[in-house]
Write an enzyme that holds these catalytic residues in place. Sequence first.
Site, PDB file in Angstrom:
ATOM      1  N   LYS A 173       0.838  -1.212   0.000  1.00  0.00           N
ATOM      2  CA  LYS A 173       0.000   0.000   0.000  1.00  0.00           C
ATOM      3  C   LYS A 173       0.872   1.260   0.000  1.00  0.00           C
ATOM      4  CE  LYS A 173      -3.514   2.797   0.531  1.00  0.00           C
ATOM      5  NZ  LYS A 173      -4.378   3.150  -0.579  1.00  0.00           N
ATOM      6  N   LYS A 242       0.613  11.610   5.340  1.00  0.00           N
ATOM      7  CA  LYS A 242       0.982  10.510   6.242  1.00  0.00           C
ATOM      8  C   LYS A 242       1.552   9.338   5.434  1.00  0.00           C
ATOM      9  CE  LYS A 242      -2.139   7.542   6.875  1.00  0.00           C
ATOM     10  NZ  LYS A 242      -3.265   6.643   7.192  1.00  0.00           N
TER      11      LYS A 242
END
Length: 294
Positions: A173, A242
Amino acid sequence: MNIETVGVVGLGNMGLGMAATLARKGFKVIGYDINDARRAAIEAAGISFVPDLTDVLRRADALVFSLPLARDVEAVVTAEGGLLSRTDRKVVVVDTSTSDPGTTRRLAARLEQAGHALLDAPVSGGPSGAAEGTLTMMVGGSEADYALAEPVLSAMSARAPHVGPSGAGNIVKLVNNLLVAAHLVTTGEAMRLSEAAGLSAEEAIKVVNTATGRSAISEVMFPRWILSNSFDSGFAAGLMRKDVRLAMELAAESGADLPLSAHVAQIWATTREAIPDAADFTRMADYRTTNGAK
Ligand code: NAD
Protein backbone atom coordinates in the site's frame (compact mmCIF):
# COMPACT_ATOMS: atom_id res chain seq x y z
CA MET A 1 -15.60 -20.06 13.22
CA ASN A 2 -18.75 -18.45 11.95
CA ILE A 3 -18.76 -14.66 11.58
CA GLU A 4 -22.19 -13.10 12.11
CA THR A 5 -21.52 -9.79 13.88
CA VAL A 6 -18.87 -7.47 12.46
CA GLY A 7 -17.71 -4.45 14.48
CA VAL A 8 -16.47 -1.53 12.42
CA VAL A 9 -14.23 0.92 14.27
CA GLY A 10 -13.68 4.29 12.55
CA LEU A 11 -16.73 5.32 10.52
CA GLY A 12 -15.32 8.15 8.41
CA ASN A 13 -15.15 8.51 4.63
CA MET A 14 -14.08 4.87 4.17
CA GLY A 15 -15.36 3.07 7.27
CA LEU A 16 -18.97 4.17 6.90
CA GLY A 17 -19.16 2.84 3.34
CA MET A 18 -17.52 -0.44 4.42
CA ALA A 19 -20.01 -0.81 7.28
CA ALA A 20 -22.97 -0.19 4.94
CA THR A 21 -21.58 -2.74 2.45
CA LEU A 22 -21.16 -5.39 5.16
CA ALA A 23 -24.74 -4.77 6.37
CA ARG A 24 -26.06 -5.05 2.80
CA LYS A 25 -24.21 -8.36 2.37
CA GLY A 26 -26.00 -9.85 5.40
CA PHE A 27 -23.67 -9.28 8.37
CA LYS A 28 -24.99 -7.78 11.60
CA VAL A 29 -22.91 -4.61 11.84
CA ILE A 30 -22.15 -2.61 14.96
CA GLY A 31 -20.04 0.52 14.73
CA TYR A 32 -17.97 2.85 16.87
CA ASP A 33 -16.34 6.19 16.11
CA ILE A 34 -14.48 8.35 18.61
CA ASN A 35 -16.18 11.43 17.16
CA ASP A 36 -19.77 11.63 18.44
CA ALA A 37 -20.58 14.12 15.70
CA ARG A 38 -20.42 11.17 13.24
CA ARG A 39 -23.38 9.49 14.97
CA ALA A 40 -26.15 11.07 12.86
CA ALA A 41 -24.47 10.09 9.56
CA ILE A 42 -23.80 6.58 10.88
CA GLU A 43 -27.40 6.01 11.96
CA ALA A 44 -28.71 7.58 8.73
CA ALA A 45 -26.73 4.86 6.90
CA GLY A 46 -28.59 2.22 8.94
CA ILE A 47 -25.60 1.21 11.06
CA SER A 48 -26.14 0.57 14.74
CA PHE A 49 -23.86 3.03 16.58
CA VAL A 50 -22.46 1.68 19.86
CA PRO A 51 -21.20 4.52 22.07
CA ASP A 52 -18.75 2.32 24.01
CA LEU A 53 -15.68 0.97 22.17
CA THR A 54 -15.24 -1.92 24.64
CA ASP A 55 -18.75 -3.08 23.86
CA VAL A 56 -17.94 -3.37 20.15
CA LEU A 57 -14.60 -5.09 20.84
CA ARG A 58 -16.30 -7.69 23.06
CA ARG A 59 -19.47 -8.33 21.04
CA ALA A 60 -18.09 -8.63 17.51
CA ASP A 61 -17.12 -11.96 15.88
CA ALA A 62 -14.75 -10.05 13.58
CA LEU A 63 -13.59 -6.44 13.47
CA VAL A 64 -12.85 -4.01 10.66
CA PHE A 65 -10.74 -0.95 11.48
CA SER A 66 -10.64 2.17 9.29
CA LEU A 67 -8.55 4.60 11.32
CA PRO A 68 -6.34 7.55 10.40
CA LEU A 69 -3.02 6.61 12.03
CA ALA A 70 -1.07 3.61 13.31
CA ARG A 71 -1.31 5.05 16.83
CA ASP A 72 -5.14 5.01 16.58
CA VAL A 73 -4.98 1.32 15.59
CA GLU A 74 -2.70 0.67 18.58
CA ALA A 75 -5.09 2.52 20.94
CA VAL A 76 -8.04 0.38 19.79
CA VAL A 77 -6.16 -2.96 19.84
CA THR A 78 -4.86 -2.31 23.37
CA ALA A 79 -8.04 -0.64 24.76
CA GLU A 80 -8.55 -1.68 28.37
CA GLY A 81 -11.19 -4.38 28.80
CA GLY A 82 -11.17 -5.03 25.05
CA LEU A 83 -9.51 -7.60 22.80
CA LEU A 84 -6.42 -8.40 24.87
CA SER A 85 -8.56 -9.70 27.75
CA ARG A 86 -11.24 -11.38 25.62
CA THR A 87 -11.20 -15.19 25.74
CA ASP A 88 -14.60 -16.44 24.50
CA ARG A 89 -13.52 -16.90 20.85
CA LYS A 90 -10.84 -16.06 18.33
CA VAL A 91 -11.55 -12.64 16.84
CA VAL A 92 -9.95 -11.64 13.55
CA VAL A 93 -9.21 -7.94 13.04
CA VAL A 94 -9.15 -6.74 9.43
CA ASP A 95 -7.20 -3.48 9.65
CA THR A 96 -7.92 -1.49 6.50
CA SER A 97 -6.12 1.63 7.76
CA THR A 98 -2.98 2.68 5.88
CA SER A 99 -0.48 1.94 8.63
CA ASP A 100 3.18 1.04 9.01
CA PRO A 101 4.40 -2.54 8.76
CA GLY A 102 6.41 -2.38 12.01
CA THR A 103 3.41 -1.38 14.15
CA THR A 104 1.25 -3.95 12.36
CA ARG A 105 3.67 -6.81 13.09
CA ARG A 106 3.98 -5.78 16.74
CA LEU A 107 0.19 -5.56 17.22
CA ALA A 108 -0.42 -8.79 15.29
CA ALA A 109 2.01 -10.58 17.65
CA ARG A 110 0.25 -9.16 20.74
CA LEU A 111 -3.15 -10.21 19.45
CA GLU A 112 -1.87 -13.67 18.56
CA GLN A 113 -0.65 -14.11 22.15
CA ALA A 114 -4.16 -13.19 23.31
CA GLY A 115 -5.70 -15.81 20.97
CA HIS A 116 -6.78 -13.40 18.22
CA ALA A 117 -5.46 -12.29 14.82
CA LEU A 118 -4.75 -9.09 12.95
CA LEU A 119 -4.53 -8.89 9.18
CA ASP A 120 -3.18 -5.74 7.56
CA ALA A 121 -5.64 -5.16 4.73
CA PRO A 122 -5.17 -1.60 3.44
CA VAL A 123 -7.38 -0.61 0.56
CA SER A 124 -7.51 1.26 -2.73
CA GLY A 125 -10.68 2.48 -4.38
CA GLY A 126 -11.80 5.43 -2.25
CA PRO A 127 -15.14 6.06 -0.55
CA SER A 128 -17.08 4.93 -3.64
CA GLY A 129 -15.25 1.58 -3.67
CA ALA A 130 -15.99 1.20 0.06
CA ALA A 131 -19.69 1.96 -0.44
CA GLU A 132 -19.99 -0.35 -3.45
CA GLY A 133 -17.94 -3.24 -2.02
CA THR A 134 -15.48 -3.03 -4.93
CA LEU A 135 -12.27 -2.11 -3.09
CA THR A 136 -8.90 -3.58 -3.88
CA MET A 137 -7.50 -4.91 -0.60
CA MET A 138 -3.89 -5.99 -0.09
CA VAL A 139 -3.65 -8.46 2.73
CA GLY A 140 -0.78 -9.43 5.03
CA GLY A 141 -0.97 -12.25 7.59
CA SER A 142 -1.05 -16.03 7.85
CA GLU A 143 -2.94 -18.27 5.41
CA ALA A 144 -5.15 -19.56 8.24
CA ASP A 145 -6.15 -16.07 9.38
CA TYR A 146 -6.78 -15.02 5.80
CA ALA A 147 -9.12 -18.01 5.42
CA LEU A 148 -10.89 -17.08 8.67
CA ALA A 149 -11.50 -13.49 7.48
CA GLU A 150 -12.33 -14.43 3.88
CA PRO A 151 -16.14 -13.86 4.13
CA VAL A 152 -15.50 -10.31 5.40
CA LEU A 153 -12.73 -9.61 2.87
CA SER A 154 -14.78 -10.80 -0.08
CA ALA A 155 -17.85 -8.83 1.03
CA MET A 156 -15.89 -5.58 0.96
CA SER A 157 -13.70 -6.02 -2.10
CA ALA A 158 -13.57 -6.87 -5.78
CA ARG A 159 -10.16 -8.42 -5.15
CA ALA A 160 -8.18 -9.08 -1.99
CA PRO A 161 -4.86 -10.75 -2.84
CA HIS A 162 -3.01 -12.37 0.04
CA VAL A 163 0.33 -10.60 -0.45
CA GLY A 164 2.45 -12.26 2.23
CA PRO A 165 3.08 -12.37 5.99
CA SER A 166 2.07 -9.69 8.50
CA GLY A 167 3.07 -6.20 7.25
CA ALA A 168 3.18 -7.18 3.54
CA GLY A 169 -0.16 -5.48 2.86
CA ASN A 170 1.13 -2.25 4.39
CA ILE A 171 4.33 -2.42 2.34
CA VAL A 172 2.52 -2.71 -0.98
CA LYS A 173 0.00 0.00 0.00
CA LEU A 174 2.84 2.43 0.81
CA VAL A 175 4.53 1.52 -2.50
CA ASN A 176 1.25 2.22 -4.32
CA ASN A 177 0.60 5.53 -2.59
CA LEU A 178 4.15 6.75 -3.10
CA LEU A 179 3.44 6.31 -6.82
CA VAL A 180 0.11 8.15 -6.52
CA ALA A 181 1.78 11.02 -4.64
CA ALA A 182 4.45 11.31 -7.35
CA HIS A 183 2.01 10.96 -10.26
CA LEU A 184 -0.12 13.81 -8.91
CA VAL A 185 2.95 16.05 -8.94
CA THR A 186 4.34 14.94 -12.31
CA THR A 187 0.98 14.88 -14.13
CA GLY A 188 0.21 18.35 -12.72
CA GLU A 189 3.57 19.65 -13.94
CA ALA A 190 3.13 18.02 -17.38
CA MET A 191 -0.22 19.83 -17.69
CA ARG A 192 1.53 23.05 -16.66
CA LEU A 193 3.95 22.52 -19.55
CA SER A 194 1.09 21.92 -21.95
CA GLU A 195 -0.72 25.11 -20.90
CA ALA A 196 2.48 27.17 -20.95
CA ALA A 197 3.16 25.94 -24.51
CA GLY A 198 -0.34 26.86 -25.65
CA LEU A 199 -2.39 23.62 -25.40
CA SER A 200 -5.08 23.34 -22.71
CA ALA A 201 -4.81 20.65 -20.04
CA GLU A 202 -8.26 19.37 -21.13
CA GLU A 203 -6.99 18.70 -24.67
CA ALA A 204 -3.65 17.30 -23.54
CA ILE A 205 -5.11 14.90 -20.97
CA LYS A 206 -7.48 13.37 -23.56
CA VAL A 207 -4.50 12.45 -25.74
CA VAL A 208 -2.27 11.33 -22.84
CA ASN A 209 -5.07 8.95 -21.86
CA THR A 210 -4.74 7.17 -25.20
CA ALA A 211 -0.92 7.17 -25.03
CA THR A 212 1.87 5.89 -22.79
CA GLY A 213 1.97 8.70 -20.19
CA ARG A 214 -1.40 7.75 -18.74
CA SER A 215 -2.08 6.58 -15.18
CA ALA A 216 -5.01 6.39 -12.77
CA ILE A 217 -4.27 10.04 -12.05
CA SER A 218 -4.69 11.11 -15.70
CA GLU A 219 -7.47 8.63 -16.52
CA VAL A 220 -9.63 8.89 -13.40
CA MET A 221 -8.59 11.76 -11.18
CA PHE A 222 -8.06 14.52 -13.77
CA PRO A 223 -11.46 14.18 -15.46
CA ARG A 224 -13.42 13.37 -12.27
CA TRP A 225 -11.98 15.68 -9.62
CA ILE A 226 -9.32 18.04 -11.02
CA LEU A 227 -10.43 19.41 -14.41
CA SER A 228 -14.02 19.42 -13.12
CA ASN A 229 -12.83 21.58 -10.20
CA SER A 230 -14.87 19.44 -7.80
CA PHE A 231 -11.96 18.29 -5.62
CA ASP A 232 -14.23 15.91 -3.70
CA SER A 233 -12.51 12.51 -3.96
CA GLY A 234 -12.99 11.97 -0.21
CA PHE A 235 -9.28 11.51 0.55
CA ALA A 236 -7.66 14.26 2.59
CA ALA A 237 -4.25 15.73 1.74
CA GLY A 238 -3.21 15.15 5.38
CA LEU A 239 -3.73 11.38 4.96
CA MET A 240 -1.67 11.39 1.76
CA ARG A 241 1.08 13.28 3.62
CA LYS A 242 0.98 10.51 6.24
CA ASP A 243 1.35 7.84 3.53
CA VAL A 244 4.31 9.63 1.93
CA ARG A 245 5.96 10.04 5.34
CA LEU A 246 5.43 6.33 6.12
CA ALA A 247 6.83 5.32 2.72
CA MET A 248 9.96 7.43 3.29
CA GLU A 249 10.37 6.04 6.83
CA LEU A 250 10.11 2.52 5.39
CA ALA A 251 12.73 3.44 2.77
CA ALA A 252 15.08 4.70 5.50
CA GLU A 253 14.55 1.57 7.64
CA SER A 254 15.05 -0.69 4.61
CA GLY A 255 18.16 1.11 3.30
CA ALA A 256 16.46 2.01 -0.01
CA ASP A 257 17.82 5.24 -1.52
CA LEU A 258 14.95 7.04 -3.31
CA PRO A 259 16.21 10.49 -4.41
CA LEU A 260 13.28 11.50 -6.65
CA SER A 261 10.73 10.23 -4.12
CA ALA A 262 12.51 12.22 -1.40
CA HIS A 263 11.92 15.33 -3.50
CA VAL A 264 8.25 14.40 -3.96
CA ALA A 265 7.98 13.90 -0.18
CA GLN A 266 9.47 17.34 0.36
CA ILE A 267 6.92 18.88 -2.03
CA TRP A 268 4.05 17.27 -0.06
CA ALA A 269 5.54 18.32 3.27
CA THR A 270 6.17 21.94 2.33
CA THR A 271 2.84 22.78 0.64
CA ARG A 272 0.66 22.64 3.75
CA GLU A 273 -0.20 26.31 3.56
CA ALA A 274 -1.42 26.13 -0.05
CA ILE A 275 -2.99 22.66 0.36
CA PRO A 276 -4.09 22.25 4.01
CA ASP A 277 -4.36 18.77 5.53
CA ALA A 278 -8.16 18.93 5.40
CA ALA A 279 -8.20 19.78 1.65
CA ASP A 280 -8.77 17.08 -0.95
CA PHE A 281 -5.48 15.43 -1.98
CA THR A 282 -6.23 15.99 -5.69
CA ARG A 283 -5.55 19.72 -5.07
CA MET A 284 -1.86 18.84 -5.47
CA ALA A 285 -2.21 18.24 -9.22
CA ASP A 286 -4.09 21.50 -9.69
CA TYR A 287 -1.49 23.36 -7.65
CA ARG A 288 1.34 21.96 -9.78
CA THR A 289 -0.60 22.80 -12.97
CA THR A 290 -1.49 26.35 -12.10
CA ASN A 291 0.94 27.91 -9.64
CA GLY A 292 3.10 25.26 -8.02
CA ALA A 293 6.37 26.71 -9.28
CA LYS A 294 5.63 30.28 -8.17
P1 NAD B 1 -11.55 9.80 7.95
O1 NAD B 1 -10.77 10.81 8.69
O2 NAD B 1 -12.67 10.23 7.05
O3 NAD B 1 -12.16 8.71 8.97
C1 NAD B 1 -11.48 8.19 10.08
C2 NAD B 1 -12.49 8.04 11.20
O4 NAD B 1 -11.84 7.42 12.32
C3 NAD B 1 -13.04 9.41 11.71
O5 NAD B 1 -14.45 9.38 11.68
C4 NAD B 1 -12.48 9.52 13.13
O6 NAD B 1 -13.35 10.19 14.02
C5 NAD B 1 -12.31 8.05 13.51
N1 NAD B 1 -11.34 7.80 14.58
C6 NAD B 1 -10.13 8.38 14.77
N2 NAD B 1 -9.51 7.84 15.83
C7 NAD B 1 -10.36 6.91 16.35
C8 NAD B 1 -10.30 6.01 17.44
N3 NAD B 1 -9.23 5.96 18.24
N4 NAD B 1 -11.36 5.19 17.66
C9 NAD B 1 -12.46 5.23 16.84
N5 NAD B 1 -12.58 6.07 15.79
C10 NAD B 1 -11.53 6.88 15.53
O7 NAD B 1 -10.47 8.96 7.12
P2 NAD B 1 -10.75 8.01 5.85
O8 NAD B 1 -10.54 8.81 4.62
O9 NAD B 1 -12.00 7.24 6.06
O10 NAD B 1 -9.47 7.05 5.97
C11 NAD B 1 -9.40 5.98 6.91
C12 NAD B 1 -8.14 5.17 6.62
O11 NAD B 1 -8.21 4.63 5.29
C13 NAD B 1 -6.85 5.99 6.67
O12 NAD B 1 -5.83 5.20 7.21
C14 NAD B 1 -6.59 6.34 5.22
O13 NAD B 1 -5.21 6.59 4.98
C15 NAD B 1 -7.09 5.08 4.53
N6 NAD B 1 -7.56 5.25 3.14
C16 NAD B 1 -8.40 6.27 2.79
C17 NAD B 1 -8.83 6.37 1.47
C18 NAD B 1 -9.76 7.47 1.01
O14 NAD B 1 -9.95 7.62 -0.23
N7 NAD B 1 -10.38 8.25 1.89
C19 NAD B 1 -8.44 5.42 0.52
C20 NAD B 1 -7.61 4.38 0.92
C21 NAD B 1 -7.17 4.30 2.24
